[in-house]
Design a protein around this motif. Structure first.
Motif, mmCIF file in Angstrom:
data_model
loop_
_atom_site.group_PDB
_atom_site.id
_atom_site.type_symbol
_atom_site.label_atom_id
_atom_site.label_comp_id
_atom_site.label_asym_id
_atom_site.label_seq_id
_atom_site.Cartn_x
_atom_site.Cartn_y
_atom_site.Cartn_z
ATOM 1 N N ASP A 196 0.849 -1.178 0.000
ATOM 2 C CA ASP A 196 0.000 0.000 0.000
ATOM 3 C C ASP A 196 0.889 1.233 0.000
ATOM 4 O O ASP A 196 1.902 1.258 0.708
ATOM 5 N N ASP A 197 0.523 2.232 -0.801
ATOM 6 C CA ASP A 197 1.259 3.487 -0.773
ATOM 7 C C ASP A 197 0.313 4.606 -1.139
ATOM 8 O O ASP A 197 -0.704 4.390 -1.804
ATOM 9 N N CYS A 198 0.653 5.810 -0.699
ATOM 10 C CA CYS A 198 -0.227 6.957 -0.839
ATOM 11 C C CYS A 198 0.575 8.168 -1.290
ATOM 12 O O CYS A 198 1.758 8.299 -0.948
ATOM 13 N N GLN B 76 -5.676 12.978 -2.530
ATOM 14 C CA GLN B 76 -4.846 11.887 -2.036
ATOM 15 C C GLN B 76 -5.091 10.668 -2.932
ATOM 16 O O GLN B 76 -6.238 10.263 -3.113
ATOM 17 N N ARG C 293 -4.245 6.688 -3.416
ATOM 18 C CA ARG C 293 -3.764 5.503 -2.708
ATOM 19 C C ARG C 293 -3.833 4.309 -3.644
ATOM 20 O O ARG C 293 -4.829 4.108 -4.339
ATOM 21 N N THR D 208 -3.278 0.115 -3.579
ATOM 22 C CA THR D 208 -3.163 -1.046 -2.709
ATOM 23 C C THR D 208 -3.181 -2.306 -3.559
ATOM 24 O O THR D 208 -4.029 -2.437 -4.442
#
Length: 156
Positions: free
Chosen positions: A2-4, A57, A59, A61
């Motif tokens: 996961d990264d944002c 934002q 995200r 995943t």
């Protein structure tokens, strides 16, 4: 995995969002849906830039074969997928997302909304005793399929 990524509402940030998705999926060796994921992220971020005009934002995943892309913005107004004239220069974003994604949706939050899309195999198989209405576009079509596939239902 996961990264944002936090983005400003600027059209140039769409380029950054595409590269972010491409880089993350490549580094996670999750490239089965790479091009579709890049396009979905691009469309969702573009919609946020054009319509929400707030901080954004993004995200990404990956959970096994499933890939989820979420775009949060601080505008609570929900997007609407509408018909688009053939000569229009915009307005096809959610239609593209709908075509490319296994599923997609919108989560309304008190401080804004998340528009999300998932790519990869469906999470849940339709049980044998459950009538599958996927691909049905109208209530009338749904009733026709129900009547056709389940003779025990009352005629409508």
């Amino acid at each position: 995995m996961d990264d944002c990524l936090e983005l400003e509402s600027d059209p140039q940030m769409v380029i950054v969002a595409r590269q972010f998705v491409r880089d993350r999926l490549a580094s996670w060796e999750a490239t089965d849906h790479l091009e579709a994921a890049v396009l979905v992220a691009s469309e969702l971020v573009t919609n946020a830039v054009l319509h929400a005009r707030t901080a954004i934002q993004l995200r990404v995943t990956v959970d096994g074969p499933r890939l989820r892309i979420e775009v949060f913005d601080e505008n609570s107004r929900l997007p609407v997928q509408a018909a688009c004239p053939p000569d229009a220069t915009s307005g096809r974003g959610l239609a593209l997302v709908s075509t490319l994604a296994t599923t997609w949706g919108i989560d309304n939050r008190g401080d804004g909304k998340v528009v999300w899309a998932e790519l990869g195999p469906a999470d849940v198989d339709t049980p044998d005793d459950c009538l599958d209405l996927s691909g049905v576009d109208t209530v009338e079509q749904a009733f026709e399929r129900i009547d056709r596939d389940d003779p025990d239902t009352a005629s409508r």
